[in-house]
Design an enzyme around this catalytic site. Structure first.
Site, PDB file in Angstrom:
ATOM      1  N   LYS A  97       0.837  -1.208   0.000  1.00 54.81           N
ATOM      2  CA  LYS A  97       0.000   0.000   0.000  1.00 54.81           C
ATOM      3  C   LYS A  97       0.872   1.259   0.000  1.00 54.81           C
ATOM      4  O   LYS A  97       0.646   2.175  -0.783  1.00 54.81           O
ATOM      5  CB  LYS A  97      -0.918   0.024   1.241  1.00 54.81           C
ATOM      6  CG  LYS A  97      -1.857  -1.157   1.325  1.00 54.81           C
ATOM      7  CD  LYS A  97      -2.754  -1.093   2.554  1.00 54.81           C
ATOM      8  CE  LYS A  97      -2.015  -1.194   3.865  1.00 54.81           C
ATOM      9  NZ  LYS A  97      -1.324  -2.486   4.091  1.00 54.81           N
TER      10      LYS A  97
ATOM     11  N   ARG B  41      -9.424   0.562   8.781  1.00 55.47           N
ATOM     12  CA  ARG B  41      -8.897  -0.774   9.029  1.00 55.47           C
ATOM     13  C   ARG B  41      -9.914  -1.632   9.761  1.00 55.47           C
ATOM     14  O   ARG B  41      -9.660  -2.803  10.027  1.00 55.47           O
ATOM     15  CB  ARG B  41      -7.670  -0.631   9.923  1.00 55.47           C
ATOM     16  CG  ARG B  41      -6.371  -0.570   9.149  1.00 55.47           C
ATOM     17  CD  ARG B  41      -5.506  -1.546   9.821  1.00 55.47           C
ATOM     18  NE  ARG B  41      -4.147  -1.735   9.470  1.00 55.47           N
ATOM     19  CZ  ARG B  41      -3.218  -0.916   9.116  1.00 55.47           C
ATOM     20  NH1 ARG B  41      -3.464   0.323   8.890  1.00 55.47           N
ATOM     21  NH2 ARG B  41      -2.006  -1.329   8.936  1.00 55.47           N
TER      22      ARG B  41
ATOM     23  N   ARG C  32      11.859  -5.772   4.223  1.00 53.22           N
ATOM     24  CA  ARG C  32      11.578  -4.336   4.123  1.00 53.22           C
ATOM     25  C   ARG C  32      12.529  -3.530   4.997  1.00 53.22           C
ATOM     26  O   ARG C  32      12.874  -3.909   6.108  1.00 53.22           O
ATOM     27  CB  ARG C  32      10.152  -4.040   4.573  1.00 53.22           C
ATOM     28  CG  ARG C  32       9.908  -2.533   4.700  1.00 53.22           C
ATOM     29  CD  ARG C  32       8.482  -2.148   4.782  1.00 53.22           C
ATOM     30  NE  ARG C  32       7.769  -2.844   5.833  1.00 53.22           N
ATOM     31  CZ  ARG C  32       6.457  -2.800   5.951  1.00 53.22           C
ATOM     32  NH1 ARG C  32       5.738  -2.127   5.074  1.00 53.22           N
ATOM     33  NH2 ARG C  32       5.868  -3.435   6.926  1.00 53.22           N
TER      34      ARG C  32
ATOM     35  N   ARG D  45      11.628  -2.097  10.818  1.00 52.50           N
ATOM     36  CA  ARG D  45      10.616  -1.727  11.811  1.00 52.50           C
ATOM     37  C   ARG D  45      10.455  -2.841  12.842  1.00 52.50           C
ATOM     38  O   ARG D  45      10.530  -4.015  12.503  1.00 52.50           O
ATOM     39  CB  ARG D  45       9.268  -1.493  11.113  1.00 52.50           C
ATOM     40  CG  ARG D  45       9.151  -0.121  10.514  1.00 52.50           C
ATOM     41  CD  ARG D  45       7.967   0.063   9.580  1.00 52.50           C
ATOM     42  NE  ARG D  45       6.721  -0.586   9.960  1.00 52.50           N
ATOM     43  CZ  ARG D  45       5.632  -0.590   9.190  1.00 52.50           C
ATOM     44  NH1 ARG D  45       5.661   0.033   8.010  1.00 52.50           N
ATOM     45  NH2 ARG D  45       4.542  -1.200   9.563  1.00 52.50           N
TER      46      ARG D  45
ATOM     47  N   ARG E 175      -0.001  -9.505  12.958  1.00 51.42           N
ATOM     48  CA  ARG E 175      -0.613  -8.468  12.106  1.00 51.42           C
ATOM     49  C   ARG E 175      -1.500  -9.099  11.036  1.00 51.42           C
ATOM     50  O   ARG E 175      -2.563  -8.576  10.708  1.00 51.42           O
ATOM     51  CB  ARG E 175       0.475  -7.597  11.458  1.00 51.42           C
ATOM     52  CG  ARG E 175       1.104  -6.630  12.450  1.00 51.42           C
ATOM     53  CD  ARG E 175       2.411  -6.078  11.945  1.00 51.42           C
ATOM     54  NE  ARG E 175       2.267  -5.204  10.809  1.00 51.42           N
ATOM     55  CZ  ARG E 175       3.267  -4.893   9.979  1.00 51.42           C
ATOM     56  NH1 ARG E 175       4.480  -5.416  10.177  1.00 51.42           N
ATOM     57  NH2 ARG E 175       3.071  -4.087   8.977  1.00 51.42           N
TER      58      ARG E 175
HETATM   59  P1  AP5 Z   1       4.906  -1.667   1.624  1.00 47.40           P
HETATM   60  O1  AP5 Z   1       4.532  -0.773   0.504  1.00 47.40           O
HETATM   61  O2  AP5 Z   1       5.757  -1.109   2.714  1.00 47.40           O
HETATM   62  O3  AP5 Z   1       3.578  -2.360   2.222  1.00 47.40           O
HETATM   63  P2  AP5 Z   1       2.388  -1.768   3.049  1.00 47.40           P
HETATM   64  O4  AP5 Z   1       1.147  -2.440   2.556  1.00 47.40           O
HETATM   65  O5  AP5 Z   1       2.400  -0.270   3.070  1.00 47.40           O
HETATM   66  O6  AP5 Z   1       2.778  -2.360   4.466  1.00 47.40           O
HETATM   67  P3  AP5 Z   1       2.752  -1.806   5.939  1.00 47.40           P
HETATM   68  O7  AP5 Z   1       3.326  -2.934   6.778  1.00 47.40           O
HETATM   69  O8  AP5 Z   1       3.386  -0.461   6.102  1.00 47.40           O
HETATM   70  O9  AP5 Z   1       1.273  -1.707   6.187  1.00 47.40           O
HETATM   71  P4  AP5 Z   1       0.583  -2.033   7.425  1.00 47.40           P
HETATM   72  O10 AP5 Z   1      -0.752  -1.955   6.885  1.00 47.40           O
HETATM   73  O11 AP5 Z   1       0.784  -3.246   8.227  1.00 47.40           O
HETATM   74  O12 AP5 Z   1       1.215  -0.996   8.460  1.00 47.40           O
HETATM   75  P5  AP5 Z   1       0.977   0.539   8.685  1.00 47.40           P
HETATM   76  O13 AP5 Z   1       2.254   1.215   8.504  1.00 47.40           O
HETATM   77  O14 AP5 Z   1      -0.214   1.014   7.925  1.00 47.40           O
HETATM   78  O15 AP5 Z   1       5.581  -2.979   1.000  1.00 47.40           O
HETATM   79  C1  AP5 Z   1       6.113  -4.003   1.827  1.00 47.40           C
HETATM   80  C2  AP5 Z   1       7.506  -4.427   1.314  1.00 47.40           C
HETATM   81  O16 AP5 Z   1       7.365  -5.108   0.072  1.00 47.40           O
HETATM   82  C3  AP5 Z   1       8.453  -3.242   1.051  1.00 47.40           C
HETATM   83  O17 AP5 Z   1       9.747  -3.629   1.389  1.00 47.40           O
HETATM   84  C4  AP5 Z   1       8.320  -3.004  -0.469  1.00 47.40           C
HETATM   85  O18 AP5 Z   1       9.493  -2.440  -1.021  1.00 47.40           O
HETATM   86  C5  AP5 Z   1       8.058  -4.422  -1.000  1.00 47.40           C
HETATM   87  N1  AP5 Z   1       7.140  -4.431  -2.145  1.00 47.40           N
HETATM   88  C6  AP5 Z   1       6.055  -3.641  -2.321  1.00 47.40           C
HETATM   89  N2  AP5 Z   1       5.420  -3.956  -3.478  1.00 47.40           N
HETATM   90  C7  AP5 Z   1       6.125  -4.995  -4.022  1.00 47.40           C
HETATM   91  C8  AP5 Z   1       5.962  -5.775  -5.207  1.00 47.40           C
HETATM   92  N3  AP5 Z   1       4.951  -5.574  -6.054  1.00 47.40           N
HETATM   93  N4  AP5 Z   1       6.852  -6.761  -5.452  1.00 47.40           N
HETATM   94  C9  AP5 Z   1       7.889  -7.009  -4.597  1.00 47.40           C
HETATM   95  N5  AP5 Z   1       8.114  -6.288  -3.461  1.00 47.40           N
HETATM   96  C10 AP5 Z   1       7.220  -5.300  -3.164  1.00 47.40           C
HETATM   97  O19 AP5 Z   1       0.540   0.503  10.210  1.00 47.40           O
HETATM   98  C11 AP5 Z   1       1.445   0.123  11.243  1.00 47.40           C
HETATM   99  C12 AP5 Z   1       0.688  -0.025  12.536  1.00 47.40           C
HETATM  100  O20 AP5 Z   1       0.053   1.224  12.893  1.00 47.40           O
HETATM  101  C13 AP5 Z   1      -0.469  -1.038  12.518  1.00 47.40           C
HETATM  102  O21 AP5 Z   1      -0.033  -2.353  12.752  1.00 47.40           O
HETATM  103  C14 AP5 Z   1      -1.337  -0.489  13.653  1.00 47.40           C
HETATM  104  O22 AP5 Z   1      -0.834  -0.820  14.900  1.00 47.40           O
HETATM  105  C15 AP5 Z   1      -1.230   1.006  13.471  1.00 47.40           C
HETATM  106  N6  AP5 Z   1      -2.267   1.533  12.561  1.00 47.40           N
HETATM  107  C16 AP5 Z   1      -2.086   2.111  11.345  1.00 47.40           C
HETATM  108  N7  AP5 Z   1      -3.265   2.459  10.816  1.00 47.40           N
HETATM  109  C17 AP5 Z   1      -4.216   2.082  11.712  1.00 47.40           C
HETATM  110  C18 AP5 Z   1      -5.631   2.158  11.724  1.00 47.40           C
HETATM  111  N8  AP5 Z   1      -6.312   2.694  10.699  1.00 47.40           N
HETATM  112  N9  AP5 Z   1      -6.269   1.660  12.798  1.00 47.40           N
HETATM  113  C19 AP5 Z   1      -5.615   1.145  13.844  1.00 47.40           C
HETATM  114  N10 AP5 Z   1      -4.282   1.037  13.899  1.00 47.40           N
HETATM  115  C20 AP5 Z   1      -3.581   1.503  12.841  1.00 47.40           C
END
Ligand code: AP5
Length: 210
Positions: A13, A88, A123, A156, A167
């Site tokens: 994402k 979420r 990552r 991270r 997660r």
């Molecule tokens: P990346 O783009 O980093 O993936 P992502 O979907 O953004 O993953 P996140 O782990 O950041 O999302 P998340 O939803 O768990 O955490 P968030 O930060 O929102 O890609 C992943 C890896 O793969 C990278 O290394 C990238 O380079 C590689 N990649 C990407 N595309 C690729 C492809 N096509 N092919 C190969 N490699 C690829 O949230 C963190 C925490 O915050 C949550 O756990 C929660 O505690 C809290 N939080 C955030 N939002 C909320 C909410 N709305 N409600 C409650 N808690 C929340």
């Protein structure tokens, strides 16, 4: 255009949001990045969120809804935005509806769990500007350094294997039901998240035209 990016943790994402924000010229609102920034600066919200986020749990709805509501009222969101990581839970989606915000499209980046664990373990993240890299598929120009802001890249805490499993569990239980929620509203688009990064972006932009 008001857009939501859905998908499991590590589905890509954040990576897609970076590309789409440039191509569509609208800001990205990443609740994950906002929470990590607050944790880093030690704000009250950051301290509250830390225990949840670092253990792979969701931060309570009322905390996240408050920060998104405030952010969406800012001027740069008037012509559209990309929500990355929000909503979420169903209560978060309902809160968005109550804010009077019309969502145009919801893009679900579909990636199986076994691919997720490989992606997340490789990552590396910049905790200053929120950019993400991968040790194999998206290397920075200089190893360990963010291309965009020059800060040091880190793994991270919530990317450690046991936390990733938690997660994923939370995602299936609480976030996946949003697919049906937005499909029922006729807003859901699904993209194959196992393609290359650029291919996913092109497919998304094509679907958004339709
Ligand atoms: P990346 O783009 O980093 O993936 P992502 O979907 O953004 O993953 P996140 O782990 O950041 O999302 P998340 O939803 O768990 O955490 P968030 O930060 O929102 O890609 C992943 C890896 O793969 C990278 O290394 C990238 O380079 C590689 N990649 C990407 N595309 C690729 C492809 N096509 N092919 C190969 N490699 C690829 O949230 C963190 C925490 O915050 C949550 O756990 C929660 O505690 C809290 N939080 C955030 N939002 C909320 C909410 N709305 N409600 C409650 N808690 C929340």
């Amino acid at each position: 255009m008001n857009l939501i990016l859905l998908g499991a943790p590590g589905a890509g994402k954040g990576t897609q949001a970076e590309i789409l924000c440039e191509r569509l010229n609208i800001p990205t609102i990443s609740t994950g990045n906002m929470i990590r920034e607050a944790m880093k600066s030690g704000t009250e919200m950051g301290l509250k969120a830390k225990e949840y986020a670092e253990n792979g749990k969701l931060v309570p709805d009322e905390v996240v809804i408050g920060i998104v509501d405030e952010r969406l009222r800012q001027d740069d969101c008037k012509n559209g935005f990309i929500l990355d990581g929000f909503p979420r839970t169903i209560p978060q989606a309902e809160a968005l509806d109550r804010m009077g915000i019309t969502i145009d499209r919801v893009v679900d980046i579909n990636v199986p769990d076994e691919v997720i664990t490989r992606r997340v373990s490789g990552r590396r993240a910049c905790l200053d500007c929120g950019s993400t890299y991968h040790i194999e598929t998206k290397k920075p120009n200089v190893e360990g350094i963010c291309d965009r802001c020059g800060s040091t890249l880190v793994q991270r805490k919530d990317d450690l294997p046991e936390t990733v499993l938690e997660r994923l569990h939370v995602y299936h239980a609480q976030t996946e039901p949003l697919r049906d929620y937005y499909a029922a509203a006729g807003k859901l688009l699904v993209v194959d998240g196992q393609q290359g990064i650029q291919e996913i972006a092109e497919q998304t932009l094509e679907l958004l035209k339709g």
